[in-house]
Design a protein around this motif. Structure first.
Motif, PDB file in Angstrom:
ATOM      1  N   ASN A   1      21.650 -14.142 -30.739  1.00  0.00           N
ATOM      2  CA  ASN A   1      20.504 -13.563 -30.041  1.00  0.00           C
ATOM      3  C   ASN A   1      19.192 -14.207 -30.460  1.00  0.00           C
ATOM      4  OD1 ASN A   1      22.151 -11.854 -28.584  1.00  0.00           O
ATOM      5  ND2 ASN A   1      21.940 -10.167 -30.027  1.00  0.00           N
ATOM      6  N   VAL A   2      19.042 -14.474 -31.737  1.00  0.00           N
ATOM      7  CA  VAL A   2      17.828 -15.120 -32.226  1.00  0.00           C
ATOM      8  C   VAL A   2      17.672 -16.497 -31.592  1.00  0.00           C
ATOM      9  CG1 VAL A   2      16.781 -16.183 -34.269  1.00  0.00           C
ATOM     10  CG2 VAL A   2      17.669 -13.859 -34.401  1.00  0.00           C
ATOM     11  N   ILE A   3      18.752 -17.257 -31.561  1.00  0.00           N
ATOM     12  CA  ILE A   3      18.678 -18.611 -31.002  1.00  0.00           C
ATOM     13  C   ILE A   3      18.456 -18.560 -29.488  1.00  0.00           C
ATOM     14  CG2 ILE A   3      19.951 -20.754 -30.595  1.00  0.00           C
ATOM     15  CD1 ILE A   3      21.373 -20.210 -33.310  1.00  0.00           C
ATOM     16  N   ALA A   4      19.229 -17.724 -28.803  1.00  0.00           N
ATOM     17  CA  ALA A   4      19.167 -17.688 -27.346  1.00  0.00           C
ATOM     18  C   ALA A   4      17.855 -17.124 -26.818  1.00  0.00           C
ATOM     19  CB  ALA A   4      20.343 -16.878 -26.798  1.00  0.00           C
ATOM     20  N   HIS A   5      17.292 -16.151 -27.524  1.00  0.00           N
ATOM     21  CA  HIS A   5      16.103 -15.476 -26.999  1.00  0.00           C
ATOM     22  C   HIS A   5      14.810 -15.885 -27.680  1.00  0.00           C
ATOM     23  CE1 HIS A   5      18.644 -13.043 -24.505  1.00  0.00           C
ATOM     24  NE2 HIS A   5      19.348 -12.674 -25.562  1.00  0.00           N
ATOM     25  N   GLY A   6      14.911 -16.612 -28.775  1.00  0.00           N
ATOM     26  CA  GLY A   6      13.699 -17.001 -29.491  1.00  0.00           C
ATOM     27  C   GLY A   6      13.645 -18.479 -29.768  1.00  0.00           C
ATOM     28  N   TYR A   7      14.222 -19.251 -28.852  1.00  0.00           N
ATOM     29  CA  TYR A   7      14.392 -20.675 -29.125  1.00  0.00           C
ATOM     30  C   TYR A   7      13.086 -21.382 -29.457  1.00  0.00           C
ATOM     31  CZ  TYR A   7      16.391 -25.288 -29.034  1.00  0.00           C
ATOM     32  OH  TYR A   7      16.807 -26.522 -29.399  1.00  0.00           O
ATOM     33  N   PHE A   8      12.010 -21.048 -28.761  1.00  0.00           N
ATOM     34  CA  PHE A   8      10.742 -21.743 -29.003  1.00  0.00           C
ATOM     35  C   PHE A   8      10.145 -21.394 -30.359  1.00  0.00           C
ATOM     36  CE2 PHE A   8      11.035 -21.683 -24.338  1.00  0.00           C
ATOM     37  CZ  PHE A   8      11.083 -23.049 -24.135  1.00  0.00           C
ATOM     38  N   GLU A   9      10.606 -20.313 -30.928  1.00  0.00           N
ATOM     39  CA  GLU A   9      10.134 -19.898 -32.246  1.00  0.00           C
ATOM     40  C   GLU A   9      11.217 -20.058 -33.304  1.00  0.00           C
ATOM     41  OE1 GLU A   9       8.805 -15.900 -31.697  1.00  0.00           O
ATOM     42  OE2 GLU A   9       7.466 -16.469 -30.076  1.00  0.00           O
ATOM     43  N   LEU A  10      12.295 -20.699 -32.943  1.00  0.00           N
ATOM     44  CA  LEU A  10      13.440 -20.816 -33.840  1.00  0.00           C
ATOM     45  C   LEU A  10      13.103 -21.662 -35.056  1.00  0.00           C
ATOM     46  CD1 LEU A  10      16.417 -20.210 -34.328  1.00  0.00           C
ATOM     47  CD2 LEU A  10      16.977 -22.206 -32.954  1.00  0.00           C
ATOM     48  N   ASP A  11      13.474 -21.153 -36.203  1.00  0.00           N
ATOM     49  CA  ASP A  11      13.264 -21.858 -37.468  1.00  0.00           C
ATOM     50  C   ASP A  11      14.532 -22.652 -37.767  1.00  0.00           C
ATOM     51  OD1 ASP A  11      12.882 -22.722 -40.059  1.00  0.00           O
ATOM     52  OD2 ASP A  11      12.202 -20.765 -40.801  1.00  0.00           O
ATOM     53  N   PHE A  12      14.473 -23.961 -37.567  1.00  0.00           N
ATOM     54  CA  PHE A  12      15.651 -24.792 -37.771  1.00  0.00           C
ATOM     55  C   PHE A  12      16.019 -24.950 -39.238  1.00  0.00           C
ATOM     56  CE2 PHE A  12      15.092 -25.891 -33.323  1.00  0.00           C
ATOM     57  CZ  PHE A  12      16.411 -25.875 -32.895  1.00  0.00           C
ATOM     58  N   VAL A  13      15.127 -24.572 -40.132  1.00  0.00           N
ATOM     59  CA  VAL A  13      15.497 -24.527 -41.547  1.00  0.00           C
ATOM     60  C   VAL A  13      16.556 -23.439 -41.733  1.00  0.00           C
ATOM     61  CG1 VAL A  13      14.691 -24.060 -43.892  1.00  0.00           C
ATOM     62  CG2 VAL A  13      13.291 -25.458 -42.352  1.00  0.00           C
ATOM     63  N   VAL A  14      16.366 -22.305 -41.066  1.00  0.00           N
ATOM     64  CA  VAL A  14      17.340 -21.210 -41.138  1.00  0.00           C
ATOM     65  C   VAL A  14      18.665 -21.652 -40.506  1.00  0.00           C
ATOM     66  CG1 VAL A  14      17.853 -18.853 -40.377  1.00  0.00           C
ATOM     67  CG2 VAL A  14      15.562 -19.433 -41.203  1.00  0.00           C
TER      68      VAL A  14
ATOM     69  N   LEU B   1      16.084 -31.976 -39.612  1.00  0.00           N
ATOM     70  CA  LEU B   1      14.885 -31.549 -38.891  1.00  0.00           C
ATOM     71  C   LEU B   1      14.280 -32.651 -38.026  1.00  0.00           C
ATOM     72  CD1 LEU B   1      13.174 -29.384 -41.648  1.00  0.00           C
ATOM     73  CD2 LEU B   1      14.503 -28.600 -39.664  1.00  0.00           C
ATOM     74  N   SER B   2      14.655 -33.886 -38.270  1.00  0.00           N
ATOM     75  CA  SER B   2      14.149 -34.982 -37.450  1.00  0.00           C
ATOM     76  C   SER B   2      15.191 -35.467 -36.434  1.00  0.00           C
ATOM     77  CB  SER B   2      13.686 -36.143 -38.331  1.00  0.00           C
ATOM     78  OG  SER B   2      14.781 -36.709 -39.013  1.00  0.00           O
ATOM     79  N   ASP B   3      16.317 -34.763 -36.359  1.00  0.00           N
ATOM     80  CA  ASP B   3      17.401 -35.161 -35.460  1.00  0.00           C
ATOM     81  C   ASP B   3      17.654 -34.036 -34.448  1.00  0.00           C
ATOM     82  OD1 ASP B   3      19.713 -35.966 -34.199  1.00  0.00           O
ATOM     83  OD2 ASP B   3      20.870 -36.246 -36.037  1.00  0.00           O
TER      84      ASP B   3
END
Length: 121
Positions: free
Chosen positions: A81-94, A34-36
């Motif tokens: 689709n989640v990554i491409a269309h929701g990048y600003f809201e993407l949960d990088f934990v997921v 999460l820090s990289d």
């Protein structure tokens, strides 16, 4: 049923992406991931590419997809689709959890499918 000559190429690329993702997160705890930003983006882009390939296979070879329902084609497309269309809201934990848990299982499935398709060429 014989396998179209392009299908093994697509499967090989998914395999390669799985191996890349595993290398990107190998030995990396969640906090470090999460820090990289480089690792976050590398994994996310690899998942997008994987989803693109799953979409191509689904569109061009629906019978092949139907015969191999155990592969999470829909999940790969959905993650893309989640990554491409929701990048600003993407949960990088997921994204990280997908890399750690789902990708190794997918790699095993894809490698078995590659062997199966090689026998049908």
């Amino acid at each position: 049923m014989s396998v179209d000559f392009r299908v093994p190429d697509y499967l090989g690329k998914i395999r390669s992406l799985c191996l890349d993702i595993q290398a990107f997160v190998e030995g990396m705890p969640l906090e470090d991931f999460l820090s990289d930003k480089r690792s976050e983006n590398a994994v996310a882009m690899s998942l997008i590419a994987m989803g693109e390939i799953a979409t191509v296979l689904s569109n061009k070879y629906p019978e092949f997809i139907e015969q191999h329902k155990h592969i999470p084609w829909r999940y790969m497309r959905g993650m893309r689709n989640v990554i491409a269309h929701g990048y600003f809201e993407l949960d990088f934990v997921v994204v990280y959890e997908t890399a750690i848990t789902s990708v190794p299982e997918l790699l095993t499935q894809i490698e078995a499918l590659i062997l199966e398709t090689q026998n049908k060429r």
